[in-house]
Write a protein that holds these residues in place. Structure first.
Motif, short mmCIF file in Angstrom:
data_model
loop_
_atom_site.label_atom_id
_atom_site.label_comp_id
_atom_site.label_asym_id
_atom_site.label_seq_id
_atom_site.Cartn_x
_atom_site.Cartn_y
_atom_site.Cartn_z
N ALA A 1 18.89 -9.57 11.91
CA ALA A 1 17.47 -9.78 11.61
C ALA A 1 16.84 -8.47 11.18
CB ALA A 1 16.75 -10.36 12.83
N TYR A 2 17.63 -7.63 10.51
CA TYR A 2 17.14 -6.32 10.07
C TYR A 2 17.98 -5.84 8.90
CZ TYR A 2 21.20 -4.48 12.60
OH TYR A 2 22.47 -4.23 13.03
N LEU A 3 17.46 -4.90 8.13
CA LEU A 3 18.22 -4.31 7.02
C LEU A 3 17.53 -3.05 6.54
CD1 LEU A 3 17.45 -5.98 3.60
CD2 LEU A 3 16.20 -6.62 5.68
N PHE A 4 18.29 -2.24 5.81
CA PHE A 4 17.78 -1.06 5.12
C PHE A 4 17.88 -1.28 3.61
CE2 PHE A 4 18.86 0.84 9.18
CZ PHE A 4 17.90 1.83 9.35
N VAL A 5 16.96 -0.68 2.88
CA VAL A 5 17.05 -0.60 1.43
C VAL A 5 16.73 0.84 1.06
CG1 VAL A 5 16.19 -1.43 -0.79
CG2 VAL A 5 16.28 -2.99 1.17
N THR A 6 17.54 1.44 0.19
CA THR A 6 17.24 2.79 -0.27
C THR A 6 16.88 2.76 -1.75
OG1 THR A 6 19.62 3.18 -0.64
CG2 THR A 6 18.66 3.99 1.42
N LEU A 7 15.96 3.63 -2.13
CA LEU A 7 15.50 3.74 -3.50
C LEU A 7 15.73 5.17 -3.97
CD1 LEU A 7 13.88 2.73 -6.02
CD2 LEU A 7 11.81 3.49 -4.82
N ASP B 1 0.81 -1.21 0.00
CA ASP B 1 0.00 0.00 0.00
C ASP B 1 0.84 1.27 0.00
OD1 ASP B 1 -2.56 -1.12 -0.08
OD2 ASP B 1 -2.49 -1.55 2.06
N TYR B 2 2.15 1.11 -0.05
CA TYR B 2 3.02 2.30 -0.07
C TYR B 2 3.27 2.73 -1.51
CZ TYR B 2 6.69 5.51 1.39
OH TYR B 2 7.42 6.64 1.63
N ALA B 3 3.27 4.03 -1.74
CA ALA B 3 3.47 4.57 -3.09
C ALA B 3 4.95 4.45 -3.47
CB ALA B 3 3.03 6.02 -3.15
N ILE B 4 5.27 3.42 -4.23
CA ILE B 4 6.65 3.13 -4.60
C ILE B 4 6.93 3.67 -6.00
CG2 ILE B 4 8.27 1.26 -5.16
CD1 ILE B 4 6.98 -0.38 -2.96
N SER B 5 8.09 4.31 -6.14
CA SER B 5 8.52 4.87 -7.43
C SER B 5 9.51 3.94 -8.11
CB SER B 5 9.17 6.24 -7.22
OG SER B 5 8.33 7.12 -6.52
N ALA B 6 9.73 4.18 -9.40
CA ALA B 6 10.83 3.53 -10.08
C ALA B 6 12.15 4.15 -9.64
CB ALA B 6 10.66 3.67 -11.59
N GLY B 7 13.23 3.42 -9.79
CA GLY B 7 14.52 3.99 -9.42
C GLY B 7 15.59 2.94 -9.20
N MET B 8 16.70 3.36 -8.62
CA MET B 8 17.84 2.48 -8.37
C MET B 8 17.88 2.08 -6.89
SD MET B 8 20.99 3.75 -10.76
CE MET B 8 21.27 5.26 -9.85
N SER C 1 13.89 7.94 -9.92
CA SER C 1 14.21 8.36 -11.28
C SER C 1 13.75 9.79 -11.50
CB SER C 1 13.51 7.44 -12.28
OG SER C 1 13.87 6.09 -12.07
N ASP C 2 14.40 10.48 -12.47
CA ASP C 2 13.94 11.82 -12.84
C ASP C 2 12.51 11.74 -13.37
OD1 ASP C 2 16.33 12.95 -12.12
OD2 ASP C 2 17.22 12.72 -14.11
N PRO C 3 11.67 12.78 -13.21
CA PRO C 3 12.06 14.08 -12.66
C PRO C 3 11.84 14.18 -11.16
CG PRO C 3 9.86 14.22 -13.55
CD PRO C 3 10.30 12.79 -13.76
N GLU C 4 11.56 13.08 -10.49
CA GLU C 4 11.27 13.12 -9.05
C GLU C 4 12.56 12.99 -8.26
OE1 GLU C 4 8.48 10.75 -5.78
OE2 GLU C 4 8.85 9.91 -7.75
N PRO C 5 12.97 14.05 -7.57
CA PRO C 5 14.23 13.98 -6.81
C PRO C 5 14.03 13.22 -5.51
CG PRO C 5 13.21 16.09 -6.43
CD PRO C 5 12.32 15.36 -7.42
N GLY C 6 15.12 13.01 -4.81
CA GLY C 6 15.02 12.45 -3.47
C GLY C 6 15.20 10.95 -3.44
N CYS C 7 14.95 10.40 -2.26
CA CYS C 7 15.23 8.99 -2.00
C CYS C 7 14.23 8.47 -0.98
CB CYS C 7 16.66 8.87 -1.46
SG CYS C 7 17.09 7.27 -0.78
N THR C 8 13.80 7.23 -1.15
CA THR C 8 12.96 6.56 -0.17
C THR C 8 13.80 5.56 0.61
OG1 THR C 8 10.97 6.76 -1.53
CG2 THR C 8 10.92 5.11 0.22
N VAL C 9 13.65 5.58 1.93
CA VAL C 9 14.34 4.65 2.80
C VAL C 9 13.34 3.60 3.28
CG1 VAL C 9 15.64 4.37 4.95
CG2 VAL C 9 15.95 6.43 3.56
N PHE C 10 13.67 2.34 3.10
CA PHE C 10 12.86 1.23 3.61
C PHE C 10 13.67 0.52 4.70
CE2 PHE C 10 11.68 1.73 -0.88
CZ PHE C 10 10.29 1.83 -0.79
N PHE C 11 12.98 0.16 5.77
CA PHE C 11 13.64 -0.56 6.87
C PHE C 11 12.70 -1.63 7.38
CE2 PHE C 11 13.89 -1.06 11.52
CZ PHE C 11 15.17 -1.59 11.64
#
Length: 475
Positions: free
Chosen positions: A144-150, A8-15, A153-163
């Protein structure tokens, strides 16, 4: 903060970049015991029916406003691991039934940075992150834990952090602190400006203190008597959801989830005023409305549930990472109640009567009563209006996340935030259960709104805060 599934989270395309903690050779045996709830979790998930505990994680997602500085993020996460001792400790269930703990110094922890130098579409991001969370958060492994960053992609700047982390490391309050702490430590790494985080005690120390205290408890303790009475009243098993959920499916079916903003900030304040004028608190008012919904749909005036209660009873644990949760069985009857105020008073009396139950680890109560405590209908309430960064949650799209479940039970979370009241639930993913739970939640929402004075027109919840109802099917 809204509690939902990752779907249900708004996920973008990206690296994507995966941040996987790894330790040097400096592990030392640690004599401090696991907390009662941690030990019970390890034992319950040790058999194959629980998939090694990989469906018991909690997590969060939030956004950082600028393109990610990888060195600063690494520094921030390492500082966070140093801040919270449970992230560099591991309790192992041995083949002979004993539990052995190992702990390592913070300077022995680094992060293995797995960077994917190509763009994923949104669906692939979801699948990759969800698979990583399911696979790498077992309570029977470290970490038993990790982070993933996203990185968007342009034109949307910034980064999403998942934990995500196994439940043995984190509870609902811990989850809503992650965005604040990581953001502050990241800013400190970028700018040198101090994070000014309040010192956090170690949950491992809490577990040791809890063990010492609970060792003196016997069958005469009020908490034990409270649970014994609850089992007697419910004929030997804890109460089910008020409506019929239908038969348990023969095959493994993922639960469904729903999340809805039921009151905006003004309505929540008005509801709170009515509760206070009746001499009761917000949670008692919520329970009264749930009981009213149950009575109108079933004809049964007795409302039974189990509610989690935090055990952070000392300021030392206020910002600690851990599973600081006890349980209380709640039961009250609204038969003959003339109005909302009287129903809320009965709910408040029931909560007060069972407060002692949450002060004793329910796993210790299980030992004394020789009876497993397996809640099947749970109502959780949290007031997170004053949690650091709560006002900015919509702006940074902060969301609390939970793993999929496959059980035949119903959990309802009622969270009061600066922006209103969110109600979310998970329940069996069958047509019969879905219809029953959705009917109950709709009637409960109506009961809540009926309490709110109508002199002033209700304002619509801001789109940045709520986009209606979110449901997941466990795809």
């Amino acid at each position: 903060m809204e509690f939902t599934e990752l779907a249900d989270y708004a996920i973008s395309a990206g690296m994507l970049t995966e941040w996987l903690p790894e330790a040097g050779p400096g592990w030392v045996e640690d004599g401090r015991p696991a907390s009662y709830i941690h030990e019970a979790h390890l034992r319950r998930t040790a058999d194959s029916t629980h998939d090694d505990g990989r469906e018991s994680w909690l997590g969060t997602a939030f956004r950082l406003p600028e393109p990610l500085d990888h060195d600063a993020f690494r520094t921030a996460v390492r500082a966070w691991i140093a801040r919270h001792e449970p992230l560099r400790s591991h309790a192992e269930l041995l083949s002979d039934g004993r539990i052995r703990r190992y702990t390592i110094d913070a300077d022995q922890i680094d992060l293995n940075e797995v960077r994917h130098e190509y763009e994923f579409d949104a669906d692939t991001v979801f699948e990759r992150v969800h698979d990583l969370f399911d696979e790498l958060t077992s309570p029977h492994r470290w970490p038993a834990y990790l982070f993933v960053t996203l990185e968007h992609s342009d034109p949307e700047p910034g980064c999403t952090v998942f934990f995500a982390a196994d439940h043995s490391l984190i509870d609902g309050l811990s989850v809503v602190l992650v965005a604040h702490e990581i953001s502050r430590l990241y800013t400190e790494a970028l700018t040198g400006s101090p994070s000014d985080l309040v010192p956090a005690g170690s949950y491992i120390d809490f577990g040791a203190e809890e063990r010492a205290s609970a060792a003196t408890i016997d069958h005469r303790h009020p908490a034990v008597e409270c649970w014994r009475t609850a089992f007697v009243r419910s004929k030997g098993r804890l109460s089910d959801f008020p409506l019929d959920l239908g038969p348990r499916p023969e095959n493994r079916v993922a639960q469904r989830a729903v999340s809805e903003w039921v009151l905006d900030a003004r309505q929540a304040a008005a509801f709170n005023t009515v509760c206070h004028r009746a001499g009761q608190n917000f949670f008692a008012g919520v329970l009264a409305c749930l009981a009213q919904a149950s009575t109108e749909l079933t004809g049964n005036t007795v409302f039974r549930t189990v509610t989690p209660v935090h055990t952070r009873n000392d300021p030392h644990w206020a910002t600690s990472l851990g599973w600081f949760v006890g349980l209380s069985p709640i039961e009250f009857d609204i038969a003959g109640a003339e109005d909302f105020a009287e129903s809320a008073a009965r709910a408040a009396a029931a909560v007060s009567l069972t407060k002692s139950a949450a002060k004793v680890p329910f796993a210790r109560v299980e030992e004394i009563l020789a009876t497993p405590i397996r809640p099947r209908f749970v109502v959780s309430y949290m007031d997170v209006r004053f949690v650091p960064m709560a006002q900015q949650w919509p702006e940074v799209q902060a969301r609390a996340l939970r793993s999929r479940h496959y059980t035949h039970d119903v959990y309802v979370w009622v969270n009061r935030t600066p922006h209103g009241v969110n109600v979310s639930a998970r329940f069996p993913g069958t047509p019969a259960a879905t219809e029953a739970v959705m009917l109950f939640l709709a009637r409960a929402r109506r009961a809540l709104l009926e309490v709110v004075p109508t002199e002033e027109p209700a304002r619509t919840v801001a789109p940045a805060v709520a986009a209606g109802i979110h449901t997941t099917t466990g795809q």
